[in-house]
Design an enzyme around this catalytic site. Structure first.
Site, PDB file in Angstrom:
ATOM      1  N   HIS A 104      -2.043  -4.006 -10.644  1.00  0.00           N
ATOM      2  CA  HIS A 104      -0.654  -4.456 -10.489  1.00  0.00           C
ATOM      3  C   HIS A 104      -0.289  -5.279 -11.728  1.00  0.00           C
ATOM      4  O   HIS A 104      -1.159  -5.933 -12.308  1.00  0.00           O
ATOM      5  CB  HIS A 104      -0.589  -5.316  -9.225  1.00  0.00           C
ATOM      6  N   LYS A 124       2.246 -10.561   2.466  1.00  0.00           N
ATOM      7  CA  LYS A 124       1.721  -9.213   2.725  1.00  0.00           C
ATOM      8  C   LYS A 124       0.773  -9.236   3.921  1.00  0.00           C
ATOM      9  O   LYS A 124       0.205  -8.234   4.315  1.00  0.00           O
ATOM     10  CB  LYS A 124       0.979  -8.680   1.504  1.00  0.00           C
ATOM     11  N   CYS A 134       5.112  -1.528  -9.698  1.00  0.00           N
ATOM     12  CA  CYS A 134       4.529  -2.597 -10.530  1.00  0.00           C
ATOM     13  C   CYS A 134       3.156  -2.194 -11.060  1.00  0.00           C
ATOM     14  O   CYS A 134       2.248  -3.042 -11.160  1.00  0.00           O
ATOM     15  CB  CYS A 134       4.428  -3.924  -9.786  1.00  0.00           C
ATOM     16  N   ASP A 139      -8.147  -9.505  -7.255  1.00  0.00           N
ATOM     17  CA  ASP A 139      -6.813  -9.534  -6.667  1.00  0.00           C
ATOM     18  C   ASP A 139      -6.922  -8.921  -5.268  1.00  0.00           C
ATOM     19  O   ASP A 139      -7.108  -7.706  -5.125  1.00  0.00           O
ATOM     20  CB  ASP A 139      -5.876  -8.725  -7.573  1.00  0.00           C
ATOM     21  N   GLN A 156      -3.777  -6.613  -1.556  1.00  0.00           N
ATOM     22  CA  GLN A 156      -3.636  -5.456  -0.654  1.00  0.00           C
ATOM     23  C   GLN A 156      -4.867  -5.244   0.219  1.00  0.00           C
ATOM     24  O   GLN A 156      -4.926  -4.274   0.974  1.00  0.00           O
ATOM     25  CB  GLN A 156      -3.366  -4.181  -1.470  1.00  0.00           C
TER      26      GLN A 156
HETATM   27  N1  PMP Z   1      -1.386  -7.519  -6.680  1.00  0.00           N
HETATM   28  C1  PMP Z   1      -1.169  -6.468  -5.879  1.00  0.00           C
HETATM   29  C2  PMP Z   1      -2.243  -5.424  -5.724  1.00  0.00           C
HETATM   30  C3  PMP Z   1       0.036  -6.357  -5.196  1.00  0.00           C
HETATM   31  O1  PMP Z   1       0.257  -5.303  -4.416  1.00  0.00           O
HETATM   32  C4  PMP Z   1       1.009  -7.363  -5.360  1.00  0.00           C
HETATM   33  C5  PMP Z   1       2.343  -7.291  -4.648  1.00  0.00           C
HETATM   34  N2  PMP Z   1       2.969  -6.042  -4.745  1.00  0.00           N
HETATM   35  C6  PMP Z   1       0.718  -8.437  -6.197  1.00  0.00           C
HETATM   36  C7  PMP Z   1      -0.477  -8.476  -6.838  1.00  0.00           C
HETATM   37  C8  PMP Z   1       1.702  -9.539  -6.427  1.00  0.00           C
HETATM   38  O2  PMP Z   1       1.888 -10.285  -5.277  1.00  0.00           O
HETATM   39  P1  PMP Z   1       3.034 -11.390  -5.209  1.00  0.00           P
HETATM   40  O3  PMP Z   1       4.300 -10.699  -5.633  1.00  0.00           O
HETATM   41  O4  PMP Z   1       3.063 -11.766  -3.760  1.00  0.00           O
HETATM   42  O5  PMP Z   1       2.656 -12.491  -6.105  1.00  0.00           O
END
Ligand code: PMP
Length: 419
Positions: free
Chosen positions: A124, A227, A364, A201, A204
């Site tokens: 991401h 999430k 993203c 990270d 997910q």
């Molecule tokens: N890492 C991953 C794998 C994600 O799916 C996301 C959110 N789409 C993020 C990071 C970023 O999370 P946040 O926008 O809540 O900071």
């Protein structure tokens, strides 16, 4: 039984009984953010109705109670994640802020010109851009771990890249685009043996399965509350205690100090050193309520969402031109797909008109899209509160889209004037 459970879970989420474009909402965008059970909404509302005060500086009962509840929320999260010392769990706004904290505090101190930072192709942007900014500040170099054709991570390439002795390896536990669950335990062991620090990270992963950080040999683990059926604006960073203790603060302000003069500041200990300013108190309470909620039925919920995804996939595979991107060996309950002849945004728009919420685009993860040679995909992502009916509605709506296009082509062919 499973049907009773599913009906009960669904009733806990008020938003799921709303409508969209006149149809019952089918919310299949859970990887973007999940809906919140009334237990979470009530915890937030209860705090504001009966417990609202600032924390950690109380000269009165209400503030002391808010502090206790706020720190209790930290302990709930810590215990759930297998963290022995709750002070090593730092509240952040979410995954992005957690990764930025590490990139700035740890990164600015330890990364030097020519050092290597190893990232995953499917990362991401939140796990790319902070490292890129760090590399630009310090003169470090970024390497990328490729995926195989089946979208599993290429472990041989990973091990070869480790021979370049990266200072930091930043991994994803689960891909938000492909649903792939990476062999994080093995990858962390490999990275640590090569002498690297490892950040994972977990944005997910936590929504789909339990994680015990004692079993993962990483140095940092980042996640987002929203999430995870909790509120927005709250998440966390777990870090190894010795590392966190040796890291400088990254933001200054109230809450994070012991003593301040105009010439010098003594910083507070963990976790407060990294929590400048009034924290998201209501958010922490809401997130703790979400964890209490999840703890009750986790195994059944995981089985339910896996069943829903399989059902949706097999129904969608009947639609001519449907193609799901491989999710590796053990995907969580989401998949990205394409429909031959249709742009992803048009598909999402069509589904939206039918009350079905999905996400279209690059999710993203532009470098992943570039490596797959795709401008984007449509992603359907499930939670335990989705239903078989919603899975079937998705497939049916895609089928209708294909049929409508076909009939337009037929009409065009029949009525086209001959020139
Ligand atoms: N890492 C991953 C794998 C994600 O799916 C996301 C959110 N789409 C993020 C990071 C970023 O999370 P946040 O926008 O809540 O900071």
């Amino acid at each position: 039984n499973a049907a009773d459970n599913a009906a009960r879970w669904r009733r806990d989420f008020p938003l799921l009984s709303t409508r969209s474009h006149g149809q019952p909402l089918a919310y299949l965008d859970n990887a973007a953010t999940t809906q919140k059970p009334r237990q979470v909404i009530d915890a937030i509302s209860r705090y504001y109705k009966t417990g609202n005060a600032n924390v950690h500086r109380g000269s009165h009962d209400l503030s002391n109670r808010a502090t206790t509840a706020f720190e209790q929320a930290r302990s709930t999260l810590a215990q759930w994640l297998g963290i022995d010392n709750a002070a090593t769990l730092i509240w952040t706004r979410g995954t992005s802020e957690a990764i930025n904290l590490v990139a700035q505090s740890w990164g600015n101190t330890h990364i030097k010109p020519g050092d290597r930072i190893l990232l995953l192709q499917s990362s991401h942007h939140a796990n790319i851009v902070p490292w890129q900014l760090l590399a630009q500040r310090t003169g470090a170099v970024i390497d990328v771990i490729p995926l195989q054709d089946d979208n599993n991570v290429d472990l041989d390439a990973f091990r070869n890249l480790l021979q370049r002795m990266p200072k930091l390896v930043a991994l994803s536990h689960v891909s938000n685009v492909l649903g792939t669950r990476y062999p994080i335990e093995q990858m962390c062991r490999d990275a640590k043996s090569a002498g690297a620090r490892v950040l994972v990270d977990g944005a997910q992963a936590l929504p789909h399965f339990d994680v015990d950080l004692r079993l993962i040999d990483c140095d940092f683990y980042a996640f987002s509350g929203h999430k995870l059926f909790g509120p927005t604006g709250i998440g966390g960073l777990w870090g190894r205690q010795d590392l966190l203790e040796s890291m400088p603060p990254w933001q200054g302000g109230g809450e994070m100090i012991e003593h301040v003069s105009f010439t010098h500041t003594d910083f507070a200990g963990l976790p407060f050193k990294f929590e400048a300013g009034t924290p998201n108190i209501a958010g922490a309470m809401g997130l703790a309520a979400a964890i209490e909620y999840l703890k009750k039925d986790r195994a059944a919920q995981e089985a339910q969402e896996q069943m829903l995804m399989r059902h949706a996939l097999s129904a969608c595979h009947q639609v001519p031109g449907f193609e799901a991107l491989p999710g590796g060996d053990q995907p969580v309950a989401l998949f990205s797909f394409l429909l031959k002849g249709f742009h992803q945004q048009d598909i999402a728009h069509w589904l939206d008109q039918k009350g079905i919420a999905v996400r279209a685009g690059h999710h993203c993860a532009m470098p992943l899209m570039q490596s797959l040679g795709l401008p984007g995909t449509v992603r359907a992502s499930f939670a335990f509160y989705n239903t078989l009916d919603e899975a079937e509605r998705l497939a049916h709506a895609l089928d209708e889209l294909v049929c409508s296009q076909k009939s337009q082509i037929d009409v065009a062919t029949v009525t086209a004037p001959t020139l």
